[in-house]
Design a protein around this motif. Structure first.
Motif, PDB file in Angstrom:
ATOM      1  N   PRO A   1       0.801  -1.236   0.000  1.00 53.65           N
ATOM      2  CA  PRO A   1       0.000   0.000   0.000  1.00 53.65           C
ATOM      3  C   PRO A   1       0.830   1.281   0.000  1.00 53.65           C
ATOM      4  N   THR A   2       1.970   1.276   0.699  1.00 50.30           N
ATOM      5  CA  THR A   2       2.816   2.475   0.707  1.00 50.30           C
ATOM      6  C   THR A   2       3.419   2.694  -0.668  1.00 50.30           C
TER       7      THR A   2
ATOM      8  N   ARG B   1       2.204   1.678  -3.477  1.00 45.56           N
ATOM      9  CA  ARG B   1       1.115   2.077  -4.363  1.00 45.56           C
ATOM     10  C   ARG B   1       0.818   3.577  -4.193  1.00 45.56           C
ATOM     11  N   ALA B   2       0.862   4.059  -2.951  1.00 45.90           N
ATOM     12  CA  ALA B   2       0.639   5.489  -2.692  1.00 45.90           C
ATOM     13  C   ALA B   2       1.744   6.334  -3.325  1.00 45.90           C
TER      14      ALA B   2
ATOM     15  N   GLU C   1       1.063   6.430  -7.008  1.00 43.36           N
ATOM     16  CA  GLU C   1      -0.046   7.343  -7.312  1.00 43.36           C
ATOM     17  C   GLU C   1       0.394   8.801  -7.265  1.00 43.36           C
ATOM     18  N   ARG C   2       1.288   9.126  -6.332  1.00 40.51           N
ATOM     19  CA  ARG C   2       1.812  10.501  -6.281  1.00 40.51           C
ATOM     20  C   ARG C   2       2.669  10.804  -7.501  1.00 40.51           C
TER      21      ARG C   2
ATOM     22  N   SER D   1       4.684  12.466   3.859  1.00 38.25           N
ATOM     23  CA  SER D   1       4.311  11.071   3.610  1.00 38.25           C
ATOM     24  C   SER D   1       4.323  10.224   4.872  1.00 38.25           C
TER      25      SER D   1
END
Length: 110
Positions: free
Chosen positions: A17-18, A20-21, A24-25, A41
């Protein structure tokens, strides 16, 4: 890298998840530095760098060094193997729903 290996690498990379974040950024900007990604972050700069390394190895981002800074941007074709794999299953499910719709119509007409 074979297409199956490429899909596996993309899925494995985006499963975190990190990471993926971070991805996305990167996708939401034209280009971004590690320092900019680290700001706000809640993750260390070293961790961000490791996530970017994984994203780069999976073909999802590219880097551009400029002096002491490195800038990252999304690799436009990086998700293509995964998108193609998903497109195959989209056809599969559309066919199944069409068959179900036909069956339900036949039952309703009886």
């Amino acid at each position: 890298m074979t297409e199956a290996a490429s899909i596996d690498a993309i899925m494995r990379t985006l499963a975190d998840p990190t990471r993926r974040a971070v991805f996305e950024r990167v996708v939401s900007t034209d280009e971004i530095s590690v320092a900019e990604l680290t700001e706000g972050s809640g993750v260390t700069q070293g961790a961000i760098s490791q996530h970017l390394k994984s994203l780069k190895l999976a073909g999802l981002v590219v880097e551009r060094p400029e002096g002491r800074k490195v800038y990252y941007r999304a690799q436009p074709d990086g998700l293509a193997p995964l998108a193609e794999w998903m497109r195959h299953y989209g056809v599969f499910w559309r066919e199944r729903f069409t068959n179900l719709r036909t069956l339900l119509k036949e039952i309703d007409d009886e």
